[in-house]
Design a protein around this motif. Structure first.
Motif, PDB file in Angstrom:
ATOM      1  N   THR A  55       4.135  -2.423  13.294  1.00  0.00           N
ATOM      2  CA  THR A  55       3.706  -3.497  14.180  1.00  0.00           C
ATOM      3  C   THR A  55       2.206  -3.699  14.015  1.00  0.00           C
ATOM      4  OG1 THR A  55       5.473  -3.001  15.750  1.00  0.00           O
ATOM      5  CG2 THR A  55       3.591  -4.257  16.588  1.00  0.00           C
ATOM      6  N   HIS A  56       1.834  -4.921  13.640  1.00  0.00           N
ATOM      7  CA  HIS A  56       0.422  -5.304  13.502  1.00  0.00           C
ATOM      8  C   HIS A  56       0.163  -6.468  14.439  1.00  0.00           C
ATOM      9  CE1 HIS A  56      -0.351  -3.791   9.103  1.00  0.00           C
ATOM     10  NE2 HIS A  56       0.140  -2.850   9.880  1.00  0.00           N
ATOM     11  N   ASN A  57      -0.872  -6.403  15.230  1.00  0.00           N
ATOM     12  CA  ASN A  57      -1.236  -7.513  16.123  1.00  0.00           C
ATOM     13  C   ASN A  57      -0.041  -8.020  16.915  1.00  0.00           C
ATOM     14  OD1 ASN A  57      -3.864  -7.372  15.077  1.00  0.00           O
ATOM     15  ND2 ASN A  57      -3.324  -8.730  13.399  1.00  0.00           N
ATOM     16  N   MET A  58       0.747  -7.094  17.429  1.00  0.00           N
ATOM     17  CA  MET A  58       1.913  -7.358  18.274  1.00  0.00           C
ATOM     18  C   MET A  58       3.104  -7.955  17.524  1.00  0.00           C
ATOM     19  SD  MET A  58       0.121  -8.539  21.833  1.00  0.00           S
ATOM     20  CE  MET A  58       1.672  -8.619  22.689  1.00  0.00           C
ATOM     21  N   GLY A  59       3.095  -7.978  16.195  1.00  0.00           N
ATOM     22  CA  GLY A  59       4.208  -8.550  15.445  1.00  0.00           C
ATOM     23  C   GLY A  59       4.252  -8.031  14.021  1.00  0.00           C
ATOM     24  N   LEU A  60       4.822  -8.849  13.153  1.00  0.00           N
ATOM     25  CA  LEU A  60       4.953  -8.490  11.740  1.00  0.00           C
ATOM     26  C   LEU A  60       3.606  -8.492  11.026  1.00  0.00           C
ATOM     27  CD1 LEU A  60       8.135 -10.478  10.706  1.00  0.00           C
ATOM     28  CD2 LEU A  60       7.777  -8.032  10.418  1.00  0.00           C
ATOM     29  N   PRO A  61       3.418  -7.597  10.069  1.00  0.00           N
ATOM     30  CA  PRO A  61       2.199  -7.630   9.267  1.00  0.00           C
ATOM     31  C   PRO A  61       2.104  -8.926   8.466  1.00  0.00           C
ATOM     32  CG  PRO A  61       3.344  -5.549   8.972  1.00  0.00           C
ATOM     33  CD  PRO A  61       4.273  -6.463   9.722  1.00  0.00           C
ATOM     34  N   GLY A  62       0.896  -9.379   8.244  1.00  0.00           N
ATOM     35  CA  GLY A  62       0.613 -10.535   7.409  1.00  0.00           C
ATOM     36  C   GLY A  62      -0.567 -10.222   6.520  1.00  0.00           C
ATOM     37  N   PRO A  63      -0.993 -11.176   5.705  1.00  0.00           N
ATOM     38  CA  PRO A  63      -2.106 -10.911   4.788  1.00  0.00           C
ATOM     39  C   PRO A  63      -3.364 -10.394   5.494  1.00  0.00           C
ATOM     40  CG  PRO A  63      -1.020 -12.961   4.210  1.00  0.00           C
ATOM     41  CD  PRO A  63      -0.402 -12.507   5.503  1.00  0.00           C
ATOM     42  N   ALA A  64      -3.730 -10.979   6.623  1.00  0.00           N
ATOM     43  CA  ALA A  64      -4.961 -10.551   7.313  1.00  0.00           C
ATOM     44  C   ALA A  64      -4.837  -9.132   7.855  1.00  0.00           C
ATOM     45  CB  ALA A  64      -5.292 -11.519   8.447  1.00  0.00           C
ATOM     46  N   SER A  65      -3.705  -8.807   8.479  1.00  0.00           N
ATOM     47  CA  SER A  65      -3.561  -7.460   9.045  1.00  0.00           C
ATOM     48  C   SER A  65      -3.394  -6.415   7.947  1.00  0.00           C
ATOM     49  CB  SER A  65      -2.409  -7.406  10.046  1.00  0.00           C
ATOM     50  OG  SER A  65      -1.167  -7.574   9.414  1.00  0.00           O
ATOM     51  N   ARG A  66      -2.804  -6.802   6.818  1.00  0.00           N
ATOM     52  CA  ARG A  66      -2.737  -5.870   5.690  1.00  0.00           C
ATOM     53  C   ARG A  66      -4.141  -5.583   5.164  1.00  0.00           C
ATOM     54  NH1 ARG A  66       1.486  -9.528   3.679  1.00  0.00           N
ATOM     55  NH2 ARG A  66       3.393  -8.844   4.697  1.00  0.00           N
ATOM     56  N   GLY A  67      -4.979  -6.600   5.138  1.00  0.00           N
ATOM     57  CA  GLY A  67      -6.374  -6.400   4.729  1.00  0.00           C
ATOM     58  C   GLY A  67      -7.095  -5.446   5.665  1.00  0.00           C
ATOM     59  N   GLN A  68      -6.849  -5.590   6.962  1.00  0.00           N
ATOM     60  CA  GLN A  68      -7.447  -4.676   7.941  1.00  0.00           C
ATOM     61  C   GLN A  68      -6.953  -3.249   7.715  1.00  0.00           C
ATOM     62  OE1 GLN A  68      -6.274  -6.492  11.611  1.00  0.00           O
ATOM     63  NE2 GLN A  68      -7.954  -7.971  11.602  1.00  0.00           N
ATOM     64  N   ALA A  69      -5.660  -3.103   7.415  1.00  0.00           N
ATOM     65  CA  ALA A  69      -5.104  -1.767   7.158  1.00  0.00           C
ATOM     66  C   ALA A  69      -5.773  -1.136   5.938  1.00  0.00           C
ATOM     67  CB  ALA A  69      -3.592  -1.846   6.974  1.00  0.00           C
ATOM     68  N   ALA A  70      -6.021  -1.938   4.920  1.00  0.00           N
ATOM     69  CA  ALA A  70      -6.672  -1.418   3.713  1.00  0.00           C
ATOM     70  C   ALA A  70      -8.083  -0.928   4.023  1.00  0.00           C
ATOM     71  CB  ALA A  70      -6.702  -2.490   2.622  1.00  0.00           C
ATOM     72  N   THR A  71      -8.799  -1.635   4.898  1.00  0.00           N
ATOM     73  CA  THR A  71     -10.164  -1.192   5.227  1.00  0.00           C
ATOM     74  C   THR A  71     -10.158   0.083   6.048  1.00  0.00           C
ATOM     75  OG1 THR A  71     -10.331  -2.523   7.251  1.00  0.00           O
ATOM     76  CG2 THR A  71     -11.057  -3.564   5.187  1.00  0.00           C
ATOM     77  N   LYS A  72      -9.032   0.412   6.672  1.00  0.00           N
ATOM     78  CA  LYS A  72      -8.906   1.641   7.459  1.00  0.00           C
ATOM     79  C   LYS A  72      -8.307   2.782   6.647  1.00  0.00           C
ATOM     80  CE  LYS A  72      -8.441  -0.780  11.841  1.00  0.00           C
ATOM     81  NZ  LYS A  72      -7.584  -1.044  13.002  1.00  0.00           N
ATOM     82  N   GLY A  73      -8.139   2.580   5.338  1.00  0.00           N
ATOM     83  CA  GLY A  73      -7.638   3.645   4.479  1.00  0.00           C
ATOM     84  C   GLY A  73      -6.157   3.560   4.157  1.00  0.00           C
ATOM     85  N   GLY A  74      -5.509   2.500   4.592  1.00  0.00           N
ATOM     86  CA  GLY A  74      -4.089   2.338   4.300  1.00  0.00           C
ATOM     87  C   GLY A  74      -3.876   1.825   2.887  1.00  0.00           C
ATOM     88  N   ASN A  75      -2.619   1.795   2.490  1.00  0.00           N
ATOM     89  CA  ASN A  75      -2.238   1.300   1.175  1.00  0.00           C
ATOM     90  C   ASN A  75      -1.174   0.217   1.352  1.00  0.00           C
ATOM     91  OD1 ASN A  75      -2.089   1.083  -1.591  1.00  0.00           O
ATOM     92  ND2 ASN A  75      -0.636   2.775  -1.806  1.00  0.00           N
ATOM     93  N   PRO A  76      -1.561  -0.926   1.928  1.00  0.00           N
ATOM     94  CA  PRO A  76      -0.568  -1.960   2.203  1.00  0.00           C
ATOM     95  C   PRO A  76      -0.122  -2.677   0.926  1.00  0.00           C
ATOM     96  CG  PRO A  76      -2.744  -2.760   2.750  1.00  0.00           C
ATOM     97  CD  PRO A  76      -2.888  -1.313   2.379  1.00  0.00           C
ATOM     98  N   PRO A  77       1.104  -3.172   0.926  1.00  0.00           N
ATOM     99  CA  PRO A  77       1.568  -3.961  -0.211  1.00  0.00           C
ATOM    100  C   PRO A  77       0.940  -5.353  -0.178  1.00  0.00           C
ATOM    101  CG  PRO A  77       3.223  -3.959   1.508  1.00  0.00           C
ATOM    102  CD  PRO A  77       2.129  -3.025   1.961  1.00  0.00           C
ATOM    103  N   ALA A  78       0.978  -6.057  -1.296  1.00  0.00           N
ATOM    104  CA  ALA A  78       0.447  -7.422  -1.340  1.00  0.00           C
ATOM    105  C   ALA A  78       1.306  -8.365  -0.503  1.00  0.00           C
ATOM    106  CB  ALA A  78       0.367  -7.910  -2.782  1.00  0.00           C
ATOM    107  N   THR A  79       2.610  -8.154  -0.536  1.00  0.00           N
ATOM    108  CA  THR A  79       3.538  -8.920   0.293  1.00  0.00           C
ATOM    109  C   THR A  79       4.476  -7.933   0.969  1.00  0.00           C
ATOM    110  OG1 THR A  79       5.187  -9.236  -1.447  1.00  0.00           O
ATOM    111  CG2 THR A  79       3.467 -10.923  -1.239  1.00  0.00           C
ATOM    112  N   GLY A  80       5.095  -8.375   2.049  1.00  0.00           N
ATOM    113  CA  GLY A  80       5.928  -7.438   2.792  1.00  0.00           C
ATOM    114  C   GLY A  80       7.162  -8.076   3.385  1.00  0.00           C
ATOM    115  N   VAL A  81       7.573  -7.530   4.513  1.00  0.00           N
ATOM    116  CA  VAL A  81       8.818  -7.925   5.160  1.00  0.00           C
ATOM    117  C   VAL A  81       8.806  -9.403   5.557  1.00  0.00           C
ATOM    118  CG1 VAL A  81      10.180  -7.595   7.270  1.00  0.00           C
ATOM    119  CG2 VAL A  81       9.534  -5.625   5.884  1.00  0.00           C
ATOM    120  N   ALA A  82       7.706  -9.906   6.097  1.00  0.00           N
ATOM    121  CA  ALA A  82       7.662 -11.311   6.526  1.00  0.00           C
ATOM    122  C   ALA A  82       7.971 -12.246   5.358  1.00  0.00           C
ATOM    123  CB  ALA A  82       6.308 -11.651   7.141  1.00  0.00           C
TER     124      ALA A  82
END
Length: 157
Positions: A55-82
């Motif tokens: 759950t990102h920003n109360m819903g599904l991850p999107g490009p912006a929230s994946r970018g935020q995850a990457a800045t926090k040390g995550g390894n988000p995919p370029a595209t996802g479930v949405a």
């Protein structure tokens, strides 16, 4: 029973939940495939579809929230479930949704709820929805959540 679990995970917590759910399903004799949304196989022969995301920003991850995850040390995919759900068509089987959340309650939001809404718009029969708690954005999962995920998987079988 042939089960496909489609996931998106940025810090690995949702992926860990997916593996625990798969273990529960397999304990009841199900054949289970886990795939990241960007590489999910065709749905031919799938009896039960599970879709999970953080759950990102109360819903599904999107490009912006994946970018935020990457800045926090995550390894988000370029595209996802949405994006995967946007391409979904013609699945007539049953489905269940799950997510990882940092809290529970009205203001925490739920990716699983968003997934459920999108699946129902595609006329998919959603039979269950579950949230699993992580202690912080990066994790780890709260105590007992992997055990609960495995039990949930067994119950779905």
């Amino acid at each position: 029973m042939n089960v496909l679990i489609v996931t998106e995970s940025c810090f690995g917590n949702t992926a860990r939940v997916a593996r625990a759910v798969a273990a529960g399903l397999r304990s009841k004799g199900a054949e289970v495939t886990i795939a990241e949304a960007a590489a999910a196989p065709a749905l031919d022969g799938v009896d039960l579809l599970l879709v999970g995301a953080p759950t990102h920003n109360m819903g599904l991850p999107g490009p912006a929230s994946r970018g935020q995850a990457a800045t926090k040390g995550g390894n988000p995919p370029a595209t996802g479930v949405a994006e995967w759900l946007d391409r979904l068509s013609g699945f007539g089987g049953r489905a269940a949704t799950f997510d990882t959340v940092t809290g529970t309650g009205f203001f925490s939001g739920s990716a699983a709820k968003g997934i459920q809404k999108r699946l129902r718009r595609s006329r998919v029969d959603v039979v269950a929805r579950e949230s699993f708690v992580v202690k912080a954005t990066e994790g780890p999962l709260a105590d007992g959540e992997l055990d609960r995920a495995e039990l949930w998987g067994a119950a779905l079988a």
